[in-house]
Design a protein around this motif. Structure first.
Motif, PDB file in Angstrom:
ATOM      1  N   LEU A   1      15.090   0.439  22.649  1.00 47.43           N
ATOM      2  CA  LEU A   1      16.158  -0.485  22.285  1.00 47.43           C
ATOM      3  C   LEU A   1      17.483   0.199  21.975  1.00 47.43           C
ATOM      4  N   GLU A   2      17.467   1.460  21.563  1.00 45.68           N
ATOM      5  CA  GLU A   2      18.738   2.120  21.252  1.00 45.68           C
ATOM      6  C   GLU A   2      19.607   2.270  22.492  1.00 45.68           C
TER       7      GLU A   2
ATOM      8  N   PHE B   1      19.746  -2.756  14.941  1.00 47.56           N
ATOM      9  CA  PHE B   1      19.473  -3.550  16.138  1.00 47.56           C
ATOM     10  C   PHE B   1      17.970  -3.641  16.389  1.00 47.56           C
ATOM     11  N   THR B   2      17.283  -2.500  16.248  1.00 50.92           N
ATOM     12  CA  THR B   2      15.834  -2.477  16.467  1.00 50.92           C
ATOM     13  C   THR B   2      15.106  -3.296  15.415  1.00 50.92           C
TER      14      THR B   2
ATOM     15  N   PHE C   1      21.495 -11.174  20.545  1.00 53.62           N
ATOM     16  CA  PHE C   1      21.875 -10.196  19.530  1.00 53.62           C
ATOM     17  C   PHE C   1      22.950  -9.257  20.076  1.00 53.62           C
ATOM     18  N   ARG C   2      22.779  -8.817  21.309  1.00 54.68           N
ATOM     19  CA  ARG C   2      23.720  -7.864  21.868  1.00 54.68           C
ATOM     20  C   ARG C   2      25.093  -8.518  22.073  1.00 54.68           C
ATOM     21  N   GLU C   3      25.098  -9.758  22.570  1.00 58.58           N
ATOM     22  CA  GLU C   3      26.369 -10.434  22.799  1.00 58.58           C
ATOM     23  C   GLU C   3      27.065 -10.753  21.488  1.00 58.58           C
ATOM     24  N   SER C   4      26.287 -11.132  20.479  1.00 50.76           N
ATOM     25  CA  SER C   4      26.876 -11.409  19.171  1.00 50.76           C
ATOM     26  C   SER C   4      27.552 -10.171  18.611  1.00 50.76           C
ATOM     27  N   ALA C   5      26.880  -9.025  18.782  1.00 49.10           N
ATOM     28  CA  ALA C   5      27.459  -7.769  18.292  1.00 49.10           C
ATOM     29  C   ALA C   5      28.721  -7.431  19.065  1.00 49.10           C
TER      30      ALA C   5
END
Length: 233
Positions: free
Chosen positions: A140-141, A153-154, A225-229
């Motif tokens: 995931l990193e 994130f993980t 999660f990625r798009e929110s970040a």
């Protein structure tokens, strides 16, 4: 082999037998059925012998948790190693994790639900628990994105997987199925300036093996999660 070495080997063998028997009973009848008396009867040792290895059920749960964490790490690493590309690796990780939880509910509970006397998220956390988290982090990193803490994130993605595993088993989420490709749910490769919602999965084709829809949900959460970040940067 010296007498001391023989005694140490016999002790290690007894300990493995206790843990294996506890796992077997827990998977069959639940952890409430695992008692020191029943374990002693099953392995044909006296309770004092059992207590010479573990001070009680709590420590037995802890031993099962450590063994299970080692197996979980191995399962996720094997799955991601066989996958090609970040999208496939994330999907493989989610599938391996949820499959492990589904196949080993008592062991999964020992790791994440029950009190086994083990410290979590601390300097003295046992190595198998740290390694189980590291097995998730390794995949995931690479998809967390710039400026996003890989550990956080993980943890967030793990929380989503854990929620899917426990809520599905409890009957709070349906065991729906879909054969949609993970690429349709994971959008890390496209521009983040105008993020789009994950597209709905296509209808299953007749005659094909269907994959659990909860896996796709996990991958969709990763995209979210990625798009929110990205939007928050």
């Amino acid at each position: 082999m010296s007498v001391q070495q023989r005694k140490e080997r016999e002790r290690a063998d007894r300990e493995r037998l206790i843990v294996a028997t506890a796992r077997e009973l827990a998977e069959k009848d639940g952890w409430d059925a695992v008692t020191t008396r029943r374990l002693a009867e099953r392995i044909e040792y006296s309770q004092p012998v059992l207590y010479s290895h573990f001070r009680g059920k709590r420590e037995i749960i802890g031993a099962v948790a450590l063994q299970g964490a080692t197996e979980l790490a191995a399962a996720t690493r094997a799955a991601t190693a066989a996958a090609d590309g970040p999208r496939a690796k994330v999907y493989a990780l989610a599938r391996a994790y949820l499959d492990f939880a589904d196949r080993n509910p008592a062991v999964y509970d020992a790791i994440f639900q029950l009190d086994g006397g083990l410290p979590y998220a601390r300097e003295d956390t046992p190595a198998p628990l740290k390694d189980a988290f590291a097995a998730l982090l390794e995949t995931l990193e690479g998809v967390a994105g710039d400026g996003v803490d890989p550990g956080l994130f993980t943890e967030t993605f793990w929380a989503a997987l854990h929620g899917l595993a426990t809520l599905t088993r409890a009957g709070r989420l349906p065991r729906s199925t879909s054969n949609a490709e993970p690429a349709s749910w994971w959008t890390a490769s496209r521009p983040t300036e105008q993020p789009a919602l994950p597209r709905p999965a296509p209808q299953p084709r007749p005659g094909r093996h269907h994959r659990p829809g909860r896996l796709l949900t996990a991958v969709a959460l990763l995209a979210f999660f990625r798009e929110s970040a990205s939007l928050g940067r």
